[in-house]
Scaffold this motif. Structure first.
Motif, PDB file in Angstrom:
ATOM      1  N   LYS A   1      49.992  28.099  54.514  1.00  0.00           N
ATOM      2  CA  LYS A   1      50.158  29.526  54.757  1.00  0.00           C
ATOM      3  C   LYS A   1      50.292  29.786  56.248  1.00  0.00           C
ATOM      4  N   ARG A   2      51.027  30.841  56.594  1.00  0.00           N
ATOM      5  CA  ARG A   2      51.142  31.274  57.980  1.00  0.00           C
ATOM      6  C   ARG A   2      51.173  32.790  58.021  1.00  0.00           C
ATOM      7  N   SER A   3      50.935  33.360  59.192  1.00  0.00           N
ATOM      8  CA  SER A   3      51.066  34.799  59.347  1.00  0.00           C
ATOM      9  C   SER A   3      52.375  35.100  60.059  1.00  0.00           C
ATOM     10  N   HIS A   4      52.798  36.345  60.019  1.00  0.00           N
ATOM     11  CA  HIS A   4      54.054  36.742  60.631  1.00  0.00           C
ATOM     12  C   HIS A   4      53.908  36.940  62.136  1.00  0.00           C
ATOM     13  N   ALA A   5      55.005  36.783  62.839  1.00  0.00           N
ATOM     14  CA  ALA A   5      55.073  37.072  64.265  1.00  0.00           C
ATOM     15  C   ALA A   5      55.465  38.538  64.448  1.00  0.00           C
TER      16      ALA A   5
END
Length: 65
Positions: A23-27
């Motif tokens: 999982k990653r978060s948005h920039a």
């Protein structure tokens, strides 16, 4: 065989899901928010999964997570 060091920068940015995906978060969520629409800012709050082509390389950076 020695242990592999976890990349601490990557450890703060990525998490693994139960199924093993990353999982990653948005920039683009930290500043100059006045020019972005309400809908765009709301959608940026939600996380997403890492692209399939990047999955392998990021998994090497966070081996024990």
């Amino acid at each position: 065989m020695p242990k592999i060091k976890t990349n601490r920068g990557a450890a703060k940015r990525f998490k693994k899901t139960g199924s093993g995906k990353i999982k990653r978060s948005h920039a683009f969520t930290s500043h100059i928010l006045t020019s972005k629409t309400r809908k765009r800012k709301r959608n940026l709050r939600h996380g997403t999964t890492v692209a399939a082509v990047d999955q392998k390389n990021i998994a090497k950076l966070i081996p024990y997570m």
